[in-house]
Motif scaffolding. Structure first.
Motif, PDB file in Angstrom:
ATOM      1  N   ILE B 217      45.393  30.347  -3.081  1.00  0.00           N
ATOM      2  CA  ILE B 217      45.119  31.607  -3.776  1.00  0.00           C
ATOM      3  C   ILE B 217      44.766  32.699  -2.780  1.00  0.00           C
ATOM      4  O   ILE B 217      44.343  32.417  -1.655  1.00  0.00           O
ATOM      5  N   LYS B 218      44.985  33.930  -3.216  1.00  0.00           N
ATOM      6  CA  LYS B 218      44.506  35.080  -2.460  1.00  0.00           C
ATOM      7  C   LYS B 218      43.508  35.777  -3.365  1.00  0.00           C
ATOM      8  O   LYS B 218      43.789  36.030  -4.533  1.00  0.00           O
ATOM      9  N   THR B 219      42.326  36.050  -2.835  1.00  0.00           N
ATOM     10  CA  THR B 219      41.249  36.511  -3.727  1.00  0.00           C
ATOM     11  C   THR B 219      41.352  37.992  -4.057  1.00  0.00           C
ATOM     12  O   THR B 219      40.731  38.443  -5.013  1.00  0.00           O
ATOM     13  N   ARG B 220      42.136  38.755  -3.289  1.00  0.00           N
ATOM     14  CA  ARG B 220      42.113  40.213  -3.465  1.00  0.00           C
ATOM     15  C   ARG B 220      43.211  40.825  -2.613  1.00  0.00           C
ATOM     16  O   ARG B 220      43.629  40.202  -1.646  1.00  0.00           O
ATOM     17  N   GLN B 221      43.673  42.023  -2.937  1.00  0.00           N
ATOM     18  CA  GLN B 221      44.545  42.740  -2.011  1.00  0.00           C
ATOM     19  C   GLN B 221      43.650  43.521  -1.014  1.00  0.00           C
ATOM     20  O   GLN B 221      42.535  43.070  -0.743  1.00  0.00           O
ATOM     21  N   LYS B 225      37.440  48.606  -2.179  1.00  0.00           N
ATOM     22  CA  LYS B 225      36.592  48.067  -3.243  1.00  0.00           C
ATOM     23  C   LYS B 225      37.438  47.739  -4.453  1.00  0.00           C
ATOM     24  O   LYS B 225      38.537  48.252  -4.606  1.00  0.00           O
ATOM     25  N   SER B 226      36.912  46.863  -5.305  1.00  0.00           N
ATOM     26  CA  SER B 226      37.622  46.468  -6.507  1.00  0.00           C
ATOM     27  C   SER B 226      36.625  45.919  -7.513  1.00  0.00           C
ATOM     28  O   SER B 226      35.632  45.311  -7.146  1.00  0.00           O
ATOM     29  N   SER B 227      36.909  46.148  -8.801  1.00  0.00           N
ATOM     30  CA  SER B 227      36.095  45.555  -9.867  1.00  0.00           C
ATOM     31  C   SER B 227      36.964  44.683 -10.754  1.00  0.00           C
ATOM     32  O   SER B 227      36.666  44.503 -11.934  1.00  0.00           O
ATOM     33  N   ALA B 228      38.025  44.152 -10.187  1.00  0.00           N
ATOM     34  CA  ALA B 228      39.005  43.441 -11.010  1.00  0.00           C
ATOM     35  C   ALA B 228      38.720  41.940 -11.054  1.00  0.00           C
ATOM     36  O   ALA B 228      39.073  41.208 -10.131  1.00  0.00           O
ATOM     37  N   GLY B 229      38.099  41.486 -12.116  1.00  0.00           N
ATOM     38  CA  GLY B 229      37.872  40.051 -12.302  1.00  0.00           C
ATOM     39  C   GLY B 229      36.704  39.536 -11.471  1.00  0.00           C
ATOM     40  O   GLY B 229      36.019  40.300 -10.785  1.00  0.00           O
ATOM     41  N   TYR B 230      36.471  38.246 -11.566  1.00  0.00           N
ATOM     42  CA  TYR B 230      35.361  37.640 -10.823  1.00  0.00           C
ATOM     43  C   TYR B 230      35.569  37.833  -9.326  1.00  0.00           C
ATOM     44  O   TYR B 230      36.693  37.847  -8.835  1.00  0.00           O
ATOM     45  N   ASP B 231      34.466  37.935  -8.615  1.00  0.00           N
ATOM     46  CA  ASP B 231      34.528  38.214  -7.190  1.00  0.00           C
ATOM     47  C   ASP B 231      34.747  36.911  -6.420  1.00  0.00           C
ATOM     48  O   ASP B 231      33.836  36.366  -5.801  1.00  0.00           O
ATOM     49  N   LEU B 232      35.986  36.422  -6.450  1.00  0.00           N
ATOM     50  CA  LEU B 232      36.287  35.142  -5.795  1.00  0.00           C
ATOM     51  C   LEU B 232      36.015  35.197  -4.299  1.00  0.00           C
ATOM     52  O   LEU B 232      35.617  34.205  -3.690  1.00  0.00           O
ATOM     53  N   LYS B 234      33.600  36.580  -2.747  1.00  0.00           N
ATOM     54  CA  LYS B 234      32.186  36.282  -2.509  1.00  0.00           C
ATOM     55  C   LYS B 234      31.833  34.836  -2.886  1.00  0.00           C
ATOM     56  O   LYS B 234      30.860  34.289  -2.383  1.00  0.00           O
ATOM     57  N   VAL B 235      32.600  34.249  -3.787  1.00  0.00           N
ATOM     58  CA  VAL B 235      32.359  32.844  -4.148  1.00  0.00           C
ATOM     59  C   VAL B 235      32.537  31.966  -2.903  1.00  0.00           C
ATOM     60  O   VAL B 235      31.766  31.038  -2.663  1.00  0.00           O
TER      61      VAL B 235
END
Lengths: 511, 511
Positions: B217-221, B225-232, B234-235
């Motif tokens: 998986i890729k957690t983000r582009q 900053k982003s508020s899209a979905g759970y902050d994977l 940081k998980v």
């Protein structure tokens, strides 16, 4: 409570292949809630026993106002329920007891705080009940020497800052007016101060959270940093009330800067303005904020007439500065020079506190000014996306062209230092479809530029189905597995962030 | 691959009551791995097919060096296995294939990057294999205008900064020498720059992660900053290789400050030094770092003789400054005044680049200087805790008294602006128990002051059982549920962060 066996009897759980790390939608069983009138009435009696009858409302007005808002882009279908009742707890313990009731009875729960969210975050898609945190609005402890404050979720950021100001302290996240800490945590919000100070994620030290089954946890003690175990605090920030309910937050604070100032400069084009921002960002001038307003927005502000001056109707940058008097002056001088190099057609900076308010007034009035030009019956749709900063000028220009072609009236205001902007669209009922399409194209354009579907508003219902396009379905399947792990019965703000049930045909717009 | 049914046949999963939000240890079934020689040999052949024989090592030296280190506080019992082999993948795809093999065969996996961790993070408690990311050490893309860089996990922070420096850019997190991005993400590390710039959590935009079952998986582009979905993202930061393996990271960068400087000032007592820090922090002087070294540490540094000057053997503050030349001068003047008010017995600041290096040398040599006074056969134990900043002087003073009473030699160096300090203890085999007790009391003291058991090193094995005391067992039970959700077979760095099996009698120290 009955025996554990009885407690779980009949519980059908959604479950993917048991040893995998993801939960695909195809392997997810739809949640089974119990929202029969008899169950809800029995629950009502439980709630009354917990919080007192005066704190459980079944008034039609309350129920409707907790289901939708004027400013949200969510347009509920006639079939969408409203909450059966609104429960107003006063303590973490009460929230826990309420959740135990809902968990035992399988009643869906939606949390409500400031109600300012924009993407249908608190739409009660499955009915059930609403927990309004309105009574939990206290500042519990201020630790001046440690630069932190402990607050309840219904504390508003504006009042908080007013009260901190007396002690020379400051909490930077500044989302829309009226937003409260609970919702700010839920959306992982930010605002104009994020460029310098970071977002909500950077300003929360610890949370007290009530989980779906009523378990109370505290994610952290009060140190400024910690590497102890998984970062549960961050798990809940931005989780939109789907993983747990925040009942207390310890927030980081910073010291109010000795001096602040504001500057405003206009440009012949978005690209020139962006060029100026690139210079400022690229040399690390520590400005406190840099905002962009497009020509349409500046026109609106003049037209609305809520500010003392008449503004150039051109793409305009608004800078905030903060620091020592000397430091601020140095920043202003540097930025002025950079603005000139980028072709600025004017550069005004504040020489007094009054001038600061005056110059910043246009930024402050941006949203209201757009609202002021509404035609009768018009609605407003405020959407936000973010892209790597170098792509922002392309995104804004393409979006302006698109909005103009669509025939809808729209303005743009952006946290340009973060590559984040808001488009504010006006539309009437007949134009809803056109507005949806414009927003759809903004989102698509942002993703194609390696951006995100939302920089600070959250996905709620409206942008949920875009997550697959932003992150790929495997990442969303991991989020779904997390949701299942924290809330196996899916009673917390069901249907938000991730789907837990396959969409009906035609429900998801084509990509 | 065989059918899905065959794939999962015989899988016994740990599982708590199915509808709860937590997984208590009492409800957890011990993981069932397969580390029989036949299974491991069969897996070896799979690995050879994936990465080539030259990239799978079964040399005894490699196996031992990937199981423990000299500087780690983990003292493995003779029964603790070493990895069967070390696999050196070159791509995300290869890591995914390796994990698919291990998942199918139920073979435990430990990840290895810089190997600088201190709390037994990569101890292969269950045997199995080790994945060493050493070959994945490339900077993949630098986006100067967007202030981000895409790197593989084995890139070291020191080399990265050297290379970024050419473009006037800078990646702030600065943990121990030799640390690499993969491990820095795993521990959620920080360093001297955290006071001004924040920790690893604030400097990672996005991760590519291979999950326990091989899913990529890729957690983000790439937006800031982003508020899209759970902050994977940081998980995974701070999850110590227990939730997934990071194979690529997009890091935020900042602009290198125009000027830097350093100042050093000594005080008659820890409390005076802390008073000075409180003034600096409490008025928001934007110093780049503030570090404290205790009198013992200063003695050590003089004794080791690795620096050009002789230092006052007193509690000493080291300040870093960064900004414009005028800004830095203003900060130095302000801090000098504050140091004087707090009773400083000397204040030196650097007038040249050379003097900067000279003044900072003592801070830089702190750990090595303590090592230099080791007796023959001595080991070193570096522990770290953090508390709310106002409590740090109490914590340091009580710890100094305690160390001195214990008869062990110990020094203290602290990131005092964050309320975080390291105690560096020397002990020989006969004194191991005493060292354990000193560390135990440091941890206990920190928790009683609302602190954390580790500010930046992570819990690994050594501090895992303290999490219950820091956060309460319900929060740990949530972490355990997360672990189960991401890695149901518990093959990823098993036994770290949370227990998945009840301890043997006497295994956990009394609180």
């Amino acid at each position: 409570m009955a025996s554990l066996a009885a407690y779980f009897a009949g519980t059908k759980l959604p479950r993917g292949p048991p040893s995998t790390s993801t939960l695909p939608l195809s392997a997810t069983q739809a949640p089974i809630h119990n929202t029969s009138p008899a169950e809800l009435e029995a629950a009502w009696a439980d709630f009354v026993a917990i919080v007192g009858q005066e704190n459980v409302s079944t008034s039609q007005d309350q129920r409707v106002s907790h289901a939708k808002s004027e400013w949200s882009a969510h347009n509920p279908p006639a079939s969408e329920p409203i909450p059966f009742c609104i429960v107003y707890p006063a303590t973490t313990e009460e929230v826990s007891q309420i959740m135990k009731v809902c968990h035992r009875r399988k009643i869906p729960v939606t949390a409500y705080c400031g109600g300012t969210s924009l993407e249908g975050h608190f739409a009660p898609t499955r009915g059930g009940i609403c927990i309004d945190f309105g009574r939990m609005d206290k500042v519990l402890a201020l630790h001046k020497e440690d630069l932190d404050v402990v607050v309840q979720p219904a504390v508003g950021w504006e009042l908080l800052n007013e009260s901190l100001s007396k002690d020379g302290l400051f909490f930077p996240p500044d989302p829309g007016p009226g937003a409260r800490i609970g919702g700010m945590i839920g959306t992982g919000c930010s605002g104009t101060n994020a460029y310098r100070y970071g977002t909500m994620r950077e300003w929360v030290l610890s949370l007290t959270v009530v989980l779906a089954d009523g378990t109370i946890i505290k994610t952290r003690q009060r140190p400024r940093k910690s590497s102890a175990g998984y970062d549960l605090t961050k798990v809940f920030i931005g989780s939109e009330g789907t993983l747990g309910l925040v009942t207390e937050a310890t927030l980081k604070l910073t010291v109010k800067p000795a001096t602040t100032s504001v500057a405003v400069c206009s440009f012949g084009s978005i690209r020139q303005a962006a060029d100026c921002v690139q210079r400022v960002v690229g040399t690390g001038v520590p400005v406190a904020a840099v905002e962009i307003l497009d020509d349409e927005m500046m026109k609106c502000i003049n037209q609305a007439g809520q500010t003392a001056r008449t503004w150039q109707e051109k793409p305009t940058l608004f800078f905030k500065f903060a620091g020592t008097p000397k430091g601020v002056q140095e920043q202003i001088d540097t930025v002025k020079q950079m603005a000139k190099l980028s072709g600025s057609t004017g550069f005004d900076f504040a020489r007094s506190q009054e001038e600061q308010l005056d110059l910043w007034s246009a930024r402050k009035e941006a949203l209201w000014s757009t609202m002021a030009v509404k035609r009768d019956g018009d609605k407003v749709w405020t959407t936000d996306v973010a892209v790597p900063i170098s792509r922002l000028p392309d995104l804004i220009e393409e979006t302006k062209t698109d909005m103009s072609k669509s025939g809808l009236y729209g303005t743009i205001v952006g946290h340009v230092g973060d590559g984040n902007f808001h488009a504010i669209l006006l539309y009437n009922d007949a134009e809803r479809k056109i507005a949806e399409e414009v927003v759809h194209r903004i989102v698509k354009r942002a993703l194609e530029m390696e951006g995100t579907v939302t920089g600070e508003h959250g996905v709620g219902l409206i942008k949920r189905d875009y997550l697959d396009h932003e992150l790929g379905s495997a990442a969303v399947d991991v989020m779904r597995k997390m949701k299942q792990s924290f809330d196996p019965l899916c009673i917390l703000n069901c249907d938000k962030v991730v789907r837990v049930q396959k969409p009906a045909k035609g429900e998801v717009s084509e990509w």
